[in-house]
Design a protein around this motif. Structure first.
Motif, PDB file in Angstrom:
ATOM      1  N   ALA A   1      97.697  60.259  13.868  1.00 37.05           N
ATOM      2  CA  ALA A   1      98.685  60.039  12.801  1.00 37.05           C
ATOM      3  C   ALA A   1      98.894  58.541  12.573  1.00 37.05           C
ATOM      4  O   ALA A   1      98.974  58.080  11.429  1.00 37.05           O
ATOM      5  CB  ALA A   1      99.999  60.729  13.136  1.00 37.05           C
ATOM      6  N   ALA A   2      98.979  57.774  13.648  1.00 41.97           N
ATOM      7  CA  ALA A   2      99.159  56.320  13.518  1.00 41.97           C
ATOM      8  C   ALA A   2      97.919  55.674  12.914  1.00 41.97           C
ATOM      9  O   ALA A   2      98.032  54.716  12.139  1.00 41.97           O
ATOM     10  CB  ALA A   2      99.473  55.706  14.874  1.00 41.97           C
ATOM     11  N   LEU A   3      96.732  56.175  13.251  1.00 46.27           N
ATOM     12  CA  LEU A   3      95.504  55.644  12.649  1.00 46.27           C
ATOM     13  C   LEU A   3      95.511  55.870  11.143  1.00 46.27           C
ATOM     14  O   LEU A   3      95.187  54.970  10.367  1.00 46.27           O
ATOM     15  CB  LEU A   3      94.270  56.289  13.274  1.00 46.27           C
ATOM     16  CG  LEU A   3      93.910  55.818  14.683  1.00 46.27           C
ATOM     17  CD1 LEU A   3      92.846  56.714  15.295  1.00 46.27           C
ATOM     18  CD2 LEU A   3      93.443  54.372  14.662  1.00 46.27           C
TER      19      LEU A   3
ATOM     20  N   GLY B   1      95.898  53.234   7.642  1.00 45.00           N
ATOM     21  CA  GLY B   1      94.929  53.173   6.563  1.00 45.00           C
ATOM     22  C   GLY B   1      93.622  53.893   6.816  1.00 45.00           C
ATOM     23  O   GLY B   1      92.737  53.875   5.967  1.00 45.00           O
ATOM     24  N   ALA B   2      93.466  54.515   7.984  1.00 39.86           N
ATOM     25  CA  ALA B   2      92.236  55.263   8.259  1.00 39.86           C
ATOM     26  C   ALA B   2      92.150  56.460   7.321  1.00 39.86           C
ATOM     27  O   ALA B   2      93.132  57.147   7.085  1.00 39.86           O
ATOM     28  CB  ALA B   2      92.204  55.725   9.709  1.00 39.86           C
ATOM     29  N   MET B   3      90.962  56.691   6.808  1.00 46.41           N
ATOM     30  CA  MET B   3      90.740  57.829   5.912  1.00 46.41           C
ATOM     31  C   MET B   3      90.353  59.079   6.691  1.00 46.41           C
ATOM     32  O   MET B   3      90.382  60.177   6.144  1.00 46.41           O
ATOM     33  CB  MET B   3      89.647  57.480   4.906  1.00 46.41           C
ATOM     34  CG  MET B   3      90.061  56.367   3.977  1.00 46.41           C
ATOM     35  SD  MET B   3      88.653  55.741   3.061  1.00 46.41           S
ATOM     36  CE  MET B   3      88.748  54.023   3.518  1.00 46.41           C
ATOM     37  N   GLY B   4      90.002  58.888   7.947  1.00 44.39           N
ATOM     38  CA  GLY B   4      89.625  60.013   8.785  1.00 44.39           C
ATOM     39  C   GLY B   4      89.326  59.539  10.195  1.00 44.39           C
ATOM     40  O   GLY B   4      89.138  58.349  10.442  1.00 44.39           O
ATOM     41  N   VAL B   5      89.294  60.491  11.121  1.00 43.27           N
ATOM     42  CA  VAL B   5      89.017  60.211  12.529  1.00 43.27           C
ATOM     43  C   VAL B   5      88.071  61.288  13.036  1.00 43.27           C
ATOM     44  O   VAL B   5      88.324  62.471  12.833  1.00 43.27           O
ATOM     45  CB  VAL B   5      90.318  60.200  13.369  1.00 43.27           C
ATOM     46  CG1 VAL B   5      90.018  59.924  14.829  1.00 43.27           C
ATOM     47  CG2 VAL B   5      91.317  59.194  12.828  1.00 43.27           C
TER      48      VAL B   5
ATOM     49  N   LEU C   1      94.413  49.117  16.853  1.00 45.36           N
ATOM     50  CA  LEU C   1      94.242  48.905  18.295  1.00 45.36           C
ATOM     51  C   LEU C   1      95.303  49.666  19.091  1.00 45.36           C
ATOM     52  O   LEU C   1      94.986  50.348  20.070  1.00 45.36           O
ATOM     53  CB  LEU C   1      94.294  47.409  18.624  1.00 45.36           C
ATOM     54  CG  LEU C   1      94.155  47.039  20.099  1.00 45.36           C
ATOM     55  CD1 LEU C   1      92.821  47.533  20.665  1.00 45.36           C
ATOM     56  CD2 LEU C   1      94.285  45.536  20.272  1.00 45.36           C
ATOM     57  N   ALA C   2      96.545  49.586  18.653  1.00 45.58           N
ATOM     58  CA  ALA C   2      97.624  50.312  19.333  1.00 45.58           C
ATOM     59  C   ALA C   2      97.392  51.823  19.289  1.00 45.58           C
ATOM     60  O   ALA C   2      97.586  52.522  20.281  1.00 45.58           O
ATOM     61  CB  ALA C   2      98.973  49.959  18.713  1.00 45.58           C
TER      62      ALA C   2
ATOM     63  N   VAL D   1      86.532  55.814  13.532  1.00 47.85           N
ATOM     64  CA  VAL D   1      87.672  55.698  12.634  1.00 47.85           C
ATOM     65  C   VAL D   1      87.131  55.256  11.281  1.00 47.85           C
ATOM     66  O   VAL D   1      86.545  54.178  11.166  1.00 47.85           O
ATOM     67  CB  VAL D   1      88.709  54.681  13.162  1.00 47.85           C
ATOM     68  CG1 VAL D   1      89.920  54.633  12.251  1.00 47.85           C
ATOM     69  CG2 VAL D   1      89.117  55.013  14.591  1.00 47.85           C
ATOM     70  N   ILE D   2      87.308  56.091  10.275  1.00 44.76           N
ATOM     71  CA  ILE D   2      86.788  55.793   8.934  1.00 44.76           C
ATOM     72  C   ILE D   2      87.808  54.919   8.209  1.00 44.76           C
ATOM     73  O   ILE D   2      88.919  55.357   7.934  1.00 44.76           O
ATOM     74  CB  ILE D   2      86.508  57.089   8.157  1.00 44.76           C
ATOM     75  CG1 ILE D   2      85.557  57.973   8.955  1.00 44.76           C
ATOM     76  CG2 ILE D   2      85.948  56.774   6.771  1.00 44.76           C
ATOM     77  CD1 ILE D   2      85.483  59.404   8.488  1.00 44.76           C
TER      78      ILE D   2
END
Length: 123
Positions: free
Chosen positions: A87-89, A93-97, A55-56, A106-107
């Motif tokens: 970068a924060a995503l 733990g995001a695998m991709g954006v 969220l942030a 957000v994957i």
């Protein structure tokens, strides 16, 4: 794992890639020697922090128009798609954006619905 399904006093082996637990007779000798004793607490803490961190990174609650989980992705409609922190995503733990103007995907994997629900609770 946010539901704690992978945490058990009798756990003998964990497959982190697919998120399942192999249960056995509870023999301590079957536990991997380099596995930390407090792995369950670390997994739970990380899972609990993910929605807040995502969220942030999306610009905060004020930047969210709509968010929903879709199989392995969070589909987000934002007021301003340019302020997201990729970068924060990824650190959360995001695998991709995938960005397309004010729409961002957000994957995050198969827990997308749970994360989306947790983020909605924070809004």
């Amino acid at each position: 794992m946010s539901d704690g399904a992978g945490c058990s006093a009798e756990r003998t082996g964990v497959n982190h890639r697919y998120g399942f637990v192999a249960h056995g007779g509870g023999h301590a000798g079957n536990r991997r020697s380099n596995e930390p004793q407090d792995l369950c607490e670390k997994e739970t803490a990380m899972a609990d922090e993910r929605p807040e961190k995502i969220l942030a990174a999306l610009g905060g609650a004020g930047n969210i128009v709509e968010i929903e989980g879709c199989i392995t992705r969070l589909r987000c409609e934002l007021h301003d798609g340019s302020i997201i922190d990729e970068a924060a995503l990824k650190q959360a733990g995001a695998m991709g954006v995938v960005k397309l103007g004010a729409v961002v995907q957000v994957i995050v994997g198969p827990e997308a619905d749970t994360i989306a629900s947790d983020i909605e609770d924070l809004l």
